[in-house]
Write a protein that holds these residues in place. Structure first.
Motif, short mmCIF file in Angstrom:
data_model
loop_
_atom_site.label_atom_id
_atom_site.label_comp_id
_atom_site.label_asym_id
_atom_site.label_seq_id
_atom_site.Cartn_x
_atom_site.Cartn_y
_atom_site.Cartn_z
N GLY A 343 0.82 -1.21 0.00
CA GLY A 343 0.00 0.00 0.00
C GLY A 343 0.85 1.26 0.00
N TYR A 344 1.92 1.26 0.79
CA TYR A 344 2.85 2.40 0.82
C TYR A 344 3.47 2.60 -0.56
N GLU A 345 3.90 1.50 -1.17
CA GLU A 345 4.56 1.61 -2.46
C GLU A 345 3.61 2.08 -3.55
N SER A 346 2.37 1.63 -3.52
CA SER A 346 1.43 2.04 -4.55
C SER A 346 1.20 3.54 -4.54
N ARG A 347 1.21 4.15 -3.36
CA ARG A 347 1.02 5.60 -3.27
C ARG A 347 2.30 6.34 -3.64
N ARG A 348 3.45 5.79 -3.24
CA ARG A 348 4.71 6.47 -3.55
C ARG A 348 5.09 6.32 -5.02
N ARG A 349 4.69 5.23 -5.63
CA ARG A 349 5.06 4.98 -7.02
C ARG A 349 3.87 5.23 -7.96
N SER A 350 3.03 6.15 -7.59
CA SER A 350 1.85 6.44 -8.40
C SER A 350 2.26 7.10 -9.71
N GLN A 351 1.32 7.15 -10.63
CA GLN A 351 1.56 7.80 -11.90
C GLN A 351 1.88 9.28 -11.71
N ASN A 352 1.19 9.91 -10.76
CA ASN A 352 1.45 11.33 -10.49
C ASN A 352 2.87 11.54 -9.97
N ALA A 353 3.32 10.65 -9.07
CA ALA A 353 4.67 10.78 -8.53
C ALA A 353 5.71 10.62 -9.62
N ALA A 354 5.50 9.68 -10.52
CA ALA A 354 6.44 9.47 -11.61
C ALA A 354 6.47 10.68 -12.55
N ALA A 355 5.30 11.25 -12.83
CA ALA A 355 5.25 12.41 -13.72
C ALA A 355 5.95 13.61 -13.09
N TYR A 356 5.80 13.79 -11.79
CA TYR A 356 6.45 14.93 -11.15
C TYR A 356 7.96 14.74 -11.10
N TYR A 357 8.40 13.52 -10.83
CA TYR A 357 9.84 13.23 -10.84
C TYR A 357 10.43 13.60 -12.20
N ASP A 358 9.75 13.23 -13.26
CA ASP A 358 10.22 13.56 -14.61
C ASP A 358 10.20 15.07 -14.84
N TYR A 359 9.17 15.74 -14.34
CA TYR A 359 9.06 17.19 -14.47
C TYR A 359 10.25 17.89 -13.82
N VAL A 360 10.59 17.50 -12.59
CA VAL A 360 11.71 18.12 -11.89
C VAL A 360 13.02 17.85 -12.62
N GLY A 395 4.68 23.05 -7.60
CA GLY A 395 4.93 22.60 -6.24
C GLY A 395 4.38 21.24 -5.92
N ASP A 396 3.90 20.49 -6.92
CA ASP A 396 3.40 19.12 -6.76
C ASP A 396 2.16 19.04 -5.87
N VAL A 397 1.29 20.02 -6.00
CA VAL A 397 -0.04 19.93 -5.38
C VAL A 397 -1.03 19.41 -6.40
N ALA A 398 -1.02 19.98 -7.59
CA ALA A 398 -1.88 19.52 -8.69
C ALA A 398 -1.06 18.62 -9.62
N PRO A 399 -1.66 17.60 -10.20
CA PRO A 399 -0.93 16.68 -11.08
C PRO A 399 -0.36 17.38 -12.30
N VAL A 400 0.88 17.07 -12.62
CA VAL A 400 1.53 17.63 -13.80
C VAL A 400 0.72 17.32 -15.06
N SER A 401 0.21 16.10 -15.15
CA SER A 401 -0.49 15.67 -16.36
C SER A 401 -1.74 16.50 -16.63
N GLU A 402 -2.38 17.00 -15.58
CA GLU A 402 -3.61 17.77 -15.78
C GLU A 402 -3.32 19.15 -16.35
N PHE A 403 -2.31 19.84 -15.80
CA PHE A 403 -2.01 21.18 -16.31
C PHE A 403 -1.45 21.11 -17.73
#
Length: 442
Positions: A343-360, A395-403
């Motif tokens: 459960g911890y990993e699914s939240r940490r490795r979410s699609q949003n987390a991956a997109a933000y990592y790539d954004y940074v 600032g990783d509040v809203a998903p990168v993919s949405e904006f």
């Protein structure tokens, strides 16, 4: 030998917070750190509004605000195109509901908090919650039973070697994690292109809320912080660091003058530098495995990102709340450990987390903005709602993919074609872009 429920290695942002949250659940927690507190550590020490919201959820924000200035608006200037906005409360509430299941404690303010201030508050909060805190404690070895980590062996401040055992060992010990190195954990999705950064602390002026400026391949930030001072930061692509180091103090001021001339003038004529200039040259991003038999990682130990969005401390708080919730379910006997960690990993490795990592990591390359990107910033000037959403995305509040989804950019770029006409940055874009790619310090 006493058996702890959890031993946390590292007592700063992620470690002290994790220990505090687990102890508040009634678990037996030991947290150790080789440092003593209060003390500073290399850090851009910025907290986005969701970072401040975590502190509020945990009941320690008032202590921070008693000694730290906070604001809600932020100014972002890209190649002379100014945007001013704030992170919307509704997006903050959505963030907490999606990630943690409730939106209590949301605040809209951000702050730049020196680590000697923040880490001391968190260590004291962990101790007050019932965690045993040992500072000046150097972990020398992980104790294993087969392939499972079952404890630690280390040396106290007075030189005594001791062993402690626990059901889980938590590595919250930063990007150079002892836990990760001892377990020989691999790095993956490494991003070698990154920034160098230099910063110091100045008194004597007040420029109001935080300002982030970028011009070409260089950037700067000015943020009010503790002790009636301002943190002033400059950064650029890592391949320029060698030239910058030839004259750190001189190039620090030259970079300010180039990126934000008005800020450079204030720092030069009104500012008094109160400390030495600090620097960091290696900001390469990477991921590591999250957990294994008897161990779990949080914060920079598990995922390190470039400083260019100043997200590190906020993500440390996020990880602390997620891992404490997951481990709490297991320690109370509600679920098996594998299910809790999944459960911890699914939240940490979410699609949003991956997109933000790539954004940074993409921002950290510090490539000059393209013409269409500059047009987007111009368009945002006339749309406060989208400006606020852009800041929330950064600032990783809203998903990168949405904006940055195609339909949203299509609408904004249509507006940009009309509003960019006559703006100075577009007068001779090709020549301007080429000049930005030249090394300012050669």
């Amino acid at each position: 030998m006493r058996m702890y429920d959890a031993i946390v290695i590292g007592a700063r942002c992620s470690g002290a917070s994790t220990a505090m949250l687990l102890a508040r659940q009634g678990h037996r927690v030991l947290v150790v750190d080789r440092s003593t507190f209060p003390s500073d550590v290399i850090s851009t020490h910025f907290l986005w509004p969701h970072g401040m919201s975590y502190l509020n959820r945990w009941g320690v924000l008032d202590q921070v605000l008693a000694v730290t200035p906070a604001q809600t608006t932020i100014k972002v200037v890209n190649d002379g195109i100014p945007l001013t906005g704030s992170v919307p409360v509704d997006l903050l509430r959505e963030y907490f509901r999606d990630l943690h299941g409730d939106d209590t404690g949301v605040v809209q303010s951000y702050a730049s908090i020196r680590r000697r201030v923040l880490d001391q508050i968190l260590v004291e909060a962990a101790a007050k919650a019932g965690a045993e805190v040992r500072t000046g404690f150097a972990v020398r070895e992980l104790i294993r039973d087969g392939d499972r980590v079952v404890g630690i062996r280390g040396r106290t401040a007075d030189g005594q070697t001791v062993e402690e055992r626990a059901r889980i060992v938590i590595g919250a010990d930063g990007r150079n994690s002892f836990v990760a190195r001892t377990l020989d954990l691999p790095k993956y999705d490494e991003r070698p292109k990154c920034t160098f950064a230099y910063w110091s602390y100045f008194s004597g002026f007040d420029l109001g809320p935080a300002q982030l400026h970028r011009r070409g391949r260089l950037a700067s930030a000015v943020v009010p912080t503790n002790f009636e001072q301002n943190m002033v930061l400059v950064w650029g692509p890592s391949e320029w660091s060698r030239e910058f180091r030839r004259d750190v103090a001189g190039n620090f001021q030259r970079a300010l003058d180039f990126v934000a001339p008005e800020v450079g003038e204030v720092v030069r004529t009104e500012g008094t530098r109160e400390e030495r200039i600090y620097g960091t040259l290696d900001q390469a991003g990477f991921l590591r495995p999250l957990h294994g038999p008897g161990w779990v990682l949080v914060g920079d130990a598990e995922c390190f990102k470039d400083q260019c969005t100043a997200i590190g401390m906020t993500h440390a708080f996020r990880d602390a709340e997620l891992v404490a919730a997951a481990l709490g379910r297991w320690l109370r006997g509600e679920v098996p450990v594998d299910e809790a960690m999944a459960g911890y990993e699914s939240r940490r490795r979410s699609q949003n987390a991956a997109a933000y990592y790539d954004y940074v990591c993409t921002l950290a390359e510090m490539r000059p903005y393209r013409h269409d990107e500059l047009q987007l910033f111009v368009a945002l000037r006339g749309n406060q709602q989208e400006t606020d959403r852009f800041i929330a995305t950064h600032g990783d509040v809203a998903p990168v993919s949405e904006f940055f989804q195609a339909s949203n950019l299509f609408l904004l770029n249509d507006a940009a074609k009309e509003s960019s006409a006559g703006h100075a940055i577009f007068d001779d874009f090709a020549a301007t872009s080429r000049s930005y790619q030249q090394n300012l310090f050669a």
